[in-house]
Design a protein around this motif. Structure first.
Motif, PDB file in Angstrom:
ATOM      1  N   TYR B  32       3.020  -1.856   0.617  1.00 13.48           N
ATOM      2  CA  TYR B  32       3.618  -1.774  -0.905  1.00 13.48           C
ATOM      3  C   TYR B  32       1.421  -2.778  -1.218  1.00 13.48           C
ATOM      4  O   TYR B  32       0.926  -2.865   0.016  1.00 13.48           O
ATOM      5  CB  TYR B  32       4.117  -3.037  -1.053  1.00 13.48           C
ATOM      6  CG  TYR B  32       5.182  -2.597  -0.862  1.00 13.48           C
ATOM      7  CD1 TYR B  32       6.450  -4.023  -0.500  1.00 13.48           C
ATOM      8  CD2 TYR B  32       5.973  -1.626  -1.535  1.00 13.48           C
ATOM      9  CE1 TYR B  32       7.307  -3.523  -0.409  1.00 13.48           C
ATOM     10  CE2 TYR B  32       7.593  -1.474  -1.135  1.00 13.48           C
ATOM     11  CZ  TYR B  32       7.927  -1.999  -0.277  1.00 13.48           C
ATOM     12  OH  TYR B  32       9.276  -1.655  -0.102  1.00 13.48           O
ATOM     13  N   PHE B  34      -1.452  -3.774  -3.983  1.00 14.12           N
ATOM     14  CA  PHE B  34      -1.220  -4.197  -4.948  1.00 14.12           C
ATOM     15  C   PHE B  34      -3.056  -4.407  -5.036  1.00 14.12           C
ATOM     16  O   PHE B  34      -3.695  -4.828  -4.542  1.00 14.12           O
ATOM     17  CB  PHE B  34      -1.226  -5.358  -4.339  1.00 14.12           C
ATOM     18  CG  PHE B  34       0.747  -6.069  -4.992  1.00 14.12           C
ATOM     19  CD1 PHE B  34       0.452  -5.892  -3.447  1.00 14.12           C
ATOM     20  CD2 PHE B  34       1.061  -5.819  -5.674  1.00 14.12           C
ATOM     21  CE1 PHE B  34       1.574  -5.671  -2.992  1.00 14.12           C
ATOM     22  CE2 PHE B  34       2.377  -6.257  -5.276  1.00 14.12           C
ATOM     23  CZ  PHE B  34       2.935  -6.261  -4.401  1.00 14.12           C
ATOM     24  N   TYR B  36      -5.513  -8.041  -7.976  1.00 13.40           N
ATOM     25  CA  TYR B  36      -4.984  -8.516  -8.820  1.00 13.40           C
ATOM     26  C   TYR B  36      -6.702  -8.858  -9.279  1.00 13.40           C
ATOM     27  O   TYR B  36      -7.670  -8.140  -8.627  1.00 13.40           O
ATOM     28  CB  TYR B  36      -4.897  -9.581  -8.069  1.00 13.40           C
ATOM     29  CG  TYR B  36      -3.576  -9.996  -7.584  1.00 13.40           C
ATOM     30  CD1 TYR B  36      -2.693  -9.429  -6.362  1.00 13.40           C
ATOM     31  CD2 TYR B  36      -2.085 -10.601  -8.454  1.00 13.40           C
ATOM     32  CE1 TYR B  36      -1.346  -9.678  -6.200  1.00 13.40           C
ATOM     33  CE2 TYR B  36      -1.025 -10.846  -7.964  1.00 13.40           C
ATOM     34  CZ  TYR B  36      -1.205 -10.317  -6.837  1.00 13.40           C
ATOM     35  OH  TYR B  36       0.180 -10.254  -6.666  1.00 13.40           O
ATOM     36  N   LEU B  46      -2.214 -10.275 -11.427  1.00 18.05           N
ATOM     37  CA  LEU B  46      -1.444  -9.292 -10.857  1.00 18.05           C
ATOM     38  C   LEU B  46      -1.952  -7.795 -11.970  1.00 18.05           C
ATOM     39  O   LEU B  46      -1.869  -7.538 -13.557  1.00 18.05           O
ATOM     40  CB  LEU B  46      -0.189  -8.005 -10.922  1.00 18.05           C
ATOM     41  CG  LEU B  46       0.029  -7.331 -10.776  1.00 18.05           C
ATOM     42  CD1 LEU B  46      -0.134  -7.265  -8.965  1.00 18.05           C
ATOM     43  CD2 LEU B  46       1.391  -7.039 -10.712  1.00 18.05           C
ATOM     44  N   LYS B  49       0.383  -2.180  -9.209  1.00 16.63           N
ATOM     45  CA  LYS B  49       1.151  -2.535  -7.787  1.00 16.63           C
ATOM     46  C   LYS B  49       0.942  -0.945  -7.638  1.00 16.63           C
ATOM     47  O   LYS B  49       1.766   0.157  -8.441  1.00 16.63           O
ATOM     48  CB  LYS B  49       1.850  -3.775  -7.748  1.00 16.63           C
ATOM     49  CG  LYS B  49       2.867  -2.966  -8.935  1.00 16.63           C
ATOM     50  CD  LYS B  49       4.066  -4.126  -8.728  1.00 16.63           C
ATOM     51  CE  LYS B  49       5.413  -4.123 -10.054  1.00 16.63           C
ATOM     52  NZ  LYS B  49       5.955  -4.981 -10.539  1.00 16.63           N
ATOM     53  N   PHE B  90      -9.795  -8.034  -6.001  1.00 16.16           N
ATOM     54  CA  PHE B  90      -8.555  -8.401  -5.333  1.00 16.16           C
ATOM     55  C   PHE B  90      -7.827  -7.554  -4.746  1.00 16.16           C
ATOM     56  O   PHE B  90      -6.902  -7.509  -5.342  1.00 16.16           O
ATOM     57  CB  PHE B  90      -8.435  -9.584  -5.335  1.00 16.16           C
ATOM     58  CG  PHE B  90      -9.316 -10.486  -4.868  1.00 16.16           C
ATOM     59  CD1 PHE B  90      -9.515 -11.789  -5.685  1.00 16.16           C
ATOM     60  CD2 PHE B  90      -9.482 -11.029  -3.521  1.00 16.16           C
ATOM     61  CE1 PHE B  90     -10.668 -12.817  -5.703  1.00 16.16           C
ATOM     62  CE2 PHE B  90     -10.816 -12.008  -2.865  1.00 16.16           C
ATOM     63  CZ  PHE B  90     -10.410 -12.837  -3.773  1.00 16.16           C
ATOM     64  N   SER B  94       0.881  -5.243   1.498  1.00 15.91           N
ATOM     65  CA  SER B  94       2.648  -6.292   2.299  1.00 15.91           C
ATOM     66  C   SER B  94       2.017  -6.341   3.487  1.00 15.91           C
ATOM     67  O   SER B  94       1.258  -5.397   4.107  1.00 15.91           O
ATOM     68  CB  SER B  94       3.465  -5.805   1.807  1.00 15.91           C
ATOM     69  OG  SER B  94       3.458  -3.812   2.398  1.00 15.91           O
TER      70      SER B  94
END
Lengths: 112, 112
Positions: B32, B34, B36, B46, B49, B90, B94
């Protein structure tokens, strides 16, 4: 509005002092995290808790300990602060089984 | 083991120009991903995603990212930036169940 709060935005301590950083979340999340953020290094995981009274070491646990007596509260403890622990400390929380983390505003700690 | 590389530590752009912030990851398992954002003196928020499904993911504030499995990339893009987009960004991947590993961050500075 979901929230993660940290007890202090700025903190100045002396070398050798015991320091407590507090984090509280109101989302009933199982997981809570403590990171430190340093320029050029990004976020590094110090400790992780997946339930009350449960904890797991992250990547840089040396010099730190944690406490989770209640689900909503996760404390980071510096037993004897040192100058190399001067940093920004970020707390986060998430639901068990989810990688999406919610962050607090951070505590900028300076150790003199 | 998973890792994340953000190739640019700083990206300066003029207002209304397009921007791409690069992120590459390494992982031997499904991930996963993401992005940020951290505005000055705040915690992380967030942006977007990728969990599964469409490889083009749209987030808040006009940002989007594309998951490219063959190139192990998850680059963030915006067609026209504003001064208010000045922040640190950033990328995260996961890491097992519930945990994330973060890149070192890219500082986006938008000039008038």
């Amino acid at each position: 509005d979901v929230k993660v709060t940290q007890s202090s935005r700025y903190l100045v301590k002396r070398t050798g002092e015991k320091v407590f950083l507090e984090c509280v979340q109101d989302m009933d999340h199982e997981n809570m995290f403590w990171y430190r953020q340093d320029p050029g290094l990004g976020l590094r995981l110090i400790y992780f808790s997946y339930d009350v009274k449960m904890k797991e070491k992250g990547d840089i646990p040396e010099g730190y300990s944690v406490s989770r007596e209640k689900k909503e509260r996760f404390s980071l403890i510096l037993e004897s602060a040192s100058t190399n622990q001067t940093s920004m400390y970020l707390c986060a929380s998430s639901l068990h089984g989810s990688n999406e983390q919610f962050f607090g505003p951070g505590t900028r700690l300076t150790v003199l | 083991a998973q890792s994340v590389t953000q190739l640019d530590s700083q990206v300066p752009v003029f207002e209304e120009a397009p921007v791409e912030l690069r992120c590459n990851y390494s992982s031997s398992v499904s991930v996963y991903l993401f992005w940020y954002v951290q505005y000055p003196n705040q915690g992380l928020q967030l942006l977007l995603k990728y969990l599964s499904g469409s490889t083009l993911v749209k987030g808040i504030n006009g940002f989007e990212a594309e998951f490219n499995k063959s190139q192990t990339s998850f680059h963030l893009r915006k067609p026209s930036v504003h001064i208010s987009d000045t922040a640190e960004y950033f990328c995260a991947v996961s890491r097992g169940t519930d945990k994330l590993i973060f890149g070192t961050g890219t500082r986006l500075q938008v000039f008038p």
